[in-house]
Design an enzyme around this catalytic site. Sequence first.
Site, PDB file in Angstrom:
ATOM      1  N   TYR A 130      72.494   9.585  66.499  1.00 47.69           N
ATOM      2  CA  TYR A 130      71.042   9.467  66.575  1.00 47.69           C
ATOM      3  C   TYR A 130      70.635   8.111  67.132  1.00 47.69           C
ATOM      4  O   TYR A 130      69.794   8.021  68.036  1.00 47.69           O
ATOM      5  CB  TYR A 130      70.440   9.680  65.188  1.00 47.69           C
ATOM      6  CG  TYR A 130      68.942   9.512  65.132  1.00 47.69           C
ATOM      7  CD1 TYR A 130      68.100  10.431  65.734  1.00 47.69           C
ATOM      8  CD2 TYR A 130      68.370   8.429  64.459  1.00 47.69           C
ATOM      9  CE1 TYR A 130      66.723  10.287  65.686  1.00 47.69           C
ATOM     10  CE2 TYR A 130      66.994   8.276  64.397  1.00 47.69           C
ATOM     11  CZ  TYR A 130      66.177   9.210  65.011  1.00 47.69           C
ATOM     12  OH  TYR A 130      64.806   9.056  64.966  1.00 47.69           O
ATOM     13  N   LYS A 182      68.488   7.401  70.613  1.00 47.91           N
ATOM     14  CA  LYS A 182      67.202   6.710  70.572  1.00 47.91           C
ATOM     15  C   LYS A 182      67.251   5.383  71.335  1.00 47.91           C
ATOM     16  O   LYS A 182      66.261   4.964  71.935  1.00 47.91           O
ATOM     17  CB  LYS A 182      66.769   6.498  69.113  1.00 47.91           C
ATOM     18  CG  LYS A 182      66.332   7.790  68.435  1.00 47.91           C
ATOM     19  CD  LYS A 182      65.132   8.379  69.138  1.00 47.91           C
ATOM     20  CE  LYS A 182      64.660   9.673  68.577  1.00 47.91           C
ATOM     21  NZ  LYS A 182      63.436  10.203  69.215  1.00 47.91           N
ATOM     22  N   THR A 229      56.979  12.711  55.908  1.00 48.09           N
ATOM     23  CA  THR A 229      57.111  14.071  56.422  1.00 48.09           C
ATOM     24  C   THR A 229      57.300  14.995  55.229  1.00 48.09           C
ATOM     25  O   THR A 229      57.558  14.533  54.103  1.00 48.09           O
ATOM     26  CB  THR A 229      58.329  14.192  57.343  1.00 48.09           C
ATOM     27  OG1 THR A 229      59.523  13.959  56.559  1.00 48.09           O
ATOM     28  CG2 THR A 229      58.271  13.201  58.497  1.00 48.09           C
ATOM     29  N   ASN A 267      57.435  13.126  72.371  1.00 45.48           N
ATOM     30  CA  ASN A 267      57.700  12.952  70.947  1.00 45.48           C
ATOM     31  C   ASN A 267      58.766  13.905  70.413  1.00 45.48           C
ATOM     32  O   ASN A 267      59.353  13.640  69.366  1.00 45.48           O
ATOM     33  CB  ASN A 267      56.386  13.157  70.177  1.00 45.48           C
ATOM     34  CG  ASN A 267      56.585  13.200  68.678  1.00 45.48           C
ATOM     35  OD1 ASN A 267      56.848  12.173  68.058  1.00 45.48           O
ATOM     36  ND2 ASN A 267      56.467  14.386  68.089  1.00 45.48           N
TER      37      ASN A 267
END
Length: 250
Positions: free
Chosen positions: A157, A161, A192, A91
């Site tokens: 990013y 991913k 978050t 993770n």
Amino acid sequence: MTQQFAGKTALVTGGGSGIGRASALALAAEGALVTVAGRTAETLKETVRLIEAAGGSARHVVADMTDEAQIERAVKAATADTGRLDIALNNAGYDGEYQLTKDYSTDMLDHMLALNVRGVFLSMKYELQYMVAQGSGAIVNMSSGAALVGVPGFSGYTATKAAEVAMTKSSALEVAPQGIRINAVCPGLVETPMIADMPAEDRKAFGAAHPLGRIARPEEIADAVVWLASDKSSFVTGIALPVDGGYSVP
């Protein structure tokens, strides 16, 4: 809870907060002995405290998941009691900041590659050594809904991913004959502390970008992790499972 993971060992990287913490709590609630790994001892210890307060078993190991020796040490810590590793959630990751490709920081990209790609690859490398030897196991890689669609301002990013998804598929095919399953979860935006601190109008806009009209809770992503780690998904391997409120639907 069903205690479906009683007697099993699990490793959760990036287990000090967010999806990692929620997943560690969920796996422990189902009976797993959970080792949480990451860079910050204080947040890892808090995850362990929460698990133990709920009646579960856990420990922590401080490890930089971009460093091969520390990754190997974290995997060994998870196997210390039984010599087995039954479940792994990779993770730990880094999403960076909004930057157009023409202005993209090379340092930011390099850190994403080191953690999101190399770190996940090396984590699987050492996790699979135990799983292949024992002839069983389940790995879940935490990718992103951004791996499945274009996201302006996050090209680095999305690339890293998407690489996680590709590694998941290839590795899953390698070890399927040994009865080991590897899958990826692709969340949308998740609650978050950073999201909580956003202005209300920005939060509303982010929620509206998901067809279900809201941002996910970490526990909702953890539910997908538990399912993919469990025998209830025993005929599922090599998938990239969107848990994104419909965000990636064409």
